[in-house]
Structures are given as structure tokens and as C-alpha cells.
Design a protein around this motif. Structure first.
Motif, mmCIF file in Angstrom:
data_model
loop_
_atom_site.group_PDB
_atom_site.id
_atom_site.type_symbol
_atom_site.label_atom_id
_atom_site.label_comp_id
_atom_site.label_asym_id
_atom_site.label_seq_id
_atom_site.Cartn_x
_atom_site.Cartn_y
_atom_site.Cartn_z
ATOM 1 N N PHE A 88 15.839 21.948 -9.365
ATOM 2 C CA PHE A 88 16.770 21.024 -8.740
ATOM 3 C C PHE A 88 18.194 21.440 -9.060
ATOM 4 C CE2 PHE A 88 13.414 17.525 -9.388
ATOM 5 C CZ PHE A 88 12.907 17.694 -8.115
ATOM 6 N N SER A 89 19.116 21.027 -8.211
ATOM 7 C CA SER A 89 20.530 21.257 -8.494
ATOM 8 C C SER A 89 20.954 20.327 -9.631
ATOM 9 C CB SER A 89 21.371 20.971 -7.250
ATOM 10 O OG SER A 89 21.331 19.589 -6.950
ATOM 11 N N ASN A 90 22.072 20.654 -10.252
ATOM 12 C CA ASN A 90 22.581 19.801 -11.330
ATOM 13 C C ASN A 90 22.908 18.407 -10.826
ATOM 14 O OD1 ASN A 90 22.273 21.779 -13.229
ATOM 15 N ND2 ASN A 90 24.418 22.392 -13.245
ATOM 16 N N ALA A 91 23.406 18.311 -9.588
ATOM 17 C CA ALA A 91 23.726 16.997 -9.012
ATOM 18 C C ALA A 91 22.460 16.160 -8.849
ATOM 19 C CB ALA A 91 24.436 17.167 -7.672
ATOM 20 N N GLU A 92 21.366 16.772 -8.413
ATOM 21 C CA GLU A 92 20.101 16.044 -8.252
ATOM 22 C C GLU A 92 19.538 15.621 -9.611
ATOM 23 O OE1 GLU A 92 16.647 14.349 -6.512
ATOM 24 O OE2 GLU A 92 18.682 14.704 -5.819
ATOM 25 N N ILE A 93 19.651 16.484 -10.595
ATOM 26 C CA ILE A 93 19.179 16.142 -11.946
ATOM 27 C C ILE A 93 19.981 14.970 -12.490
ATOM 28 C CG2 ILE A 93 19.110 16.976 -14.337
ATOM 29 C CD1 ILE A 93 18.295 19.725 -13.151
ATOM 30 N N GLU A 94 21.299 15.013 -12.320
ATOM 31 C CA GLU A 94 22.159 13.923 -12.788
ATOM 32 C C GLU A 94 21.816 12.617 -12.067
ATOM 33 O OE1 GLU A 94 26.816 13.426 -13.823
ATOM 34 O OE2 GLU A 94 26.373 14.182 -11.808
#
Length: 183
Positions: A88-94
Motif C-alpha cells: 500500500f502507499s503511505n497515504a493508504e497505510i496512514e
């Protein structure tokens, strides 16, 4: 004709050394910190006879988790779990980390104003927009829980009325002991 197939989730069952290999993802640090500091983890909430399925990001033989905070906190070293590696992208993880924290907050009964303020002040605006389509407000939380505003106001007044105990300084304690001894 299109062939229909069931999508199978690959699981690799591993015995993970929690202390060394299972680490909170950097994008999930703040939600996990709020969870650890302000939520009570109840042991009866996690049954040890079922295997936990945890989505992780694998980097250099370390598994970085970003949700299921309650279950991760109750794991013991060497516990067998199913892990699914995701990319996942960092934005999705966040977003998923904050979503996990919000779902834990929504489960609280009664609403804790201290936790709400910690979440509201720490959650980035773009995550609030992604989760709520607007900024996070207590009205939105009350709407989700199906409660009226007075439920929150009552809990907030209880929280404000709690006076923290003042811890005396070391010199005040010595003076108090000397005063008692001089009688």
C-alpha cells in the motif's frame, strides 16, 4: 464468456518473533501511540484459539503493521499468526491506521472527551477528509453512534470536573516530615 474465479487470499503462516520482527509502520505511529496510551486493552477481546490474520508491509525481514492495534498488543512472543504481505502507499497505510483507531473510539461507551481531543488534534486534515468527507467533529461521531449532544457534554463536564492530584515536590515532603517529627 468471462470466466468467474474466486479471489484467494494468500496467507503465509509464520511464527514471528514479536519483539524483533513485528514493528508499527512509521505512518501508523501516532494512531498506535494514542491507542496504547489512552485505550484499555481487554484480554478477553482476543481469543487465542483463532489465528490472527494481519496485513503487513515487509521491509528487510521486518513486518510493519498498521491496524488491528488491540490484537497486536495482546500477542505474545512467538505466537503463530497468518500474515498477508501488502503493498500500500503511505497515504493508504496512514488512512487505514487512523480508521482502525476511529473504529476503536466508536466502540467506546461512554465517549471519552480526552481521547476525542487527542484524535482530533493529531489526525491530519487529509485523513479527516478521506474518512468523514469533512473535518472531524464530535457531531459526526455522535451521529455515527446515534447519540444526542448531551451525552458528550455530560462526559466532558465530568472530565473537566476531575481535578488532578498535585504531586508535592521533594522539598515539600521533607518539610512535612520535619513538621510531623517536631510535634
Amino acid at each position: 464468456m468471462v470466466k468467474r474465479t474466486k479471489k484467494v487470499v494468500r496467507r503465509s503462516v509464520k511464527s514471528v518473533a514479536i519483539k524483533n520482527n513485528l514493528v508499527v509502520h512509521a505512518c501508523a505511529n501516532k494512531p498506535y501511540q494514542i491507542f496504547c496510551e489512552l485505550f484499555d486493552a481487554e484480554i478477553n477481546g482476543f481469543s487465542t484459539d483463532r489465528t490472527l490474520l494481519l496485513e503487513v508491509v515487509e521491509i528487510d525481514k521486518h513486518y510493519y503493521f498498521f491496524e488491528d492495534f488491540r490484537e497486536v498488543g495482546l500477542l505474545l512472543n512467538g505466537t503463530e499468526m497468518s500474515i498477508r504481505r501488502v503493498d500500500f502507499s503511505n497515504a493508504e497505510i496512514e488512512r487505514r491506521a487512523w480508521s482502525c483507531l476511529m473504529s476503536e473510539f466508536i466502540k467506546l461507551d461512554p465517549i471519552n472527551p480526552k481521547i476525542f481531543e487527542a484524535i482530533k488534534s493529531s489526525m491530519p486534515a487529509q485523513v479527516q477528509q478521506a474518512l468523514f468527507n469533512k473535518s472531524l467533529t464530535i457531531e459526526r461521531i455522535l451521529e455515527i453512534k446515534g447519540l444526542k449532544r448531551h451525552h458528550y457534554d455530560y462526559q466532558a463536564s465530568l472530565y473537566r470536573n476531575q481535578q488532578p492530584n498535585k504531586i508535592p515536590s521533594f522539598s515539600e515532603l521533607i518539610a512535612e516530615v520535619r513538621h510531623v517529627d517536631s510535634r
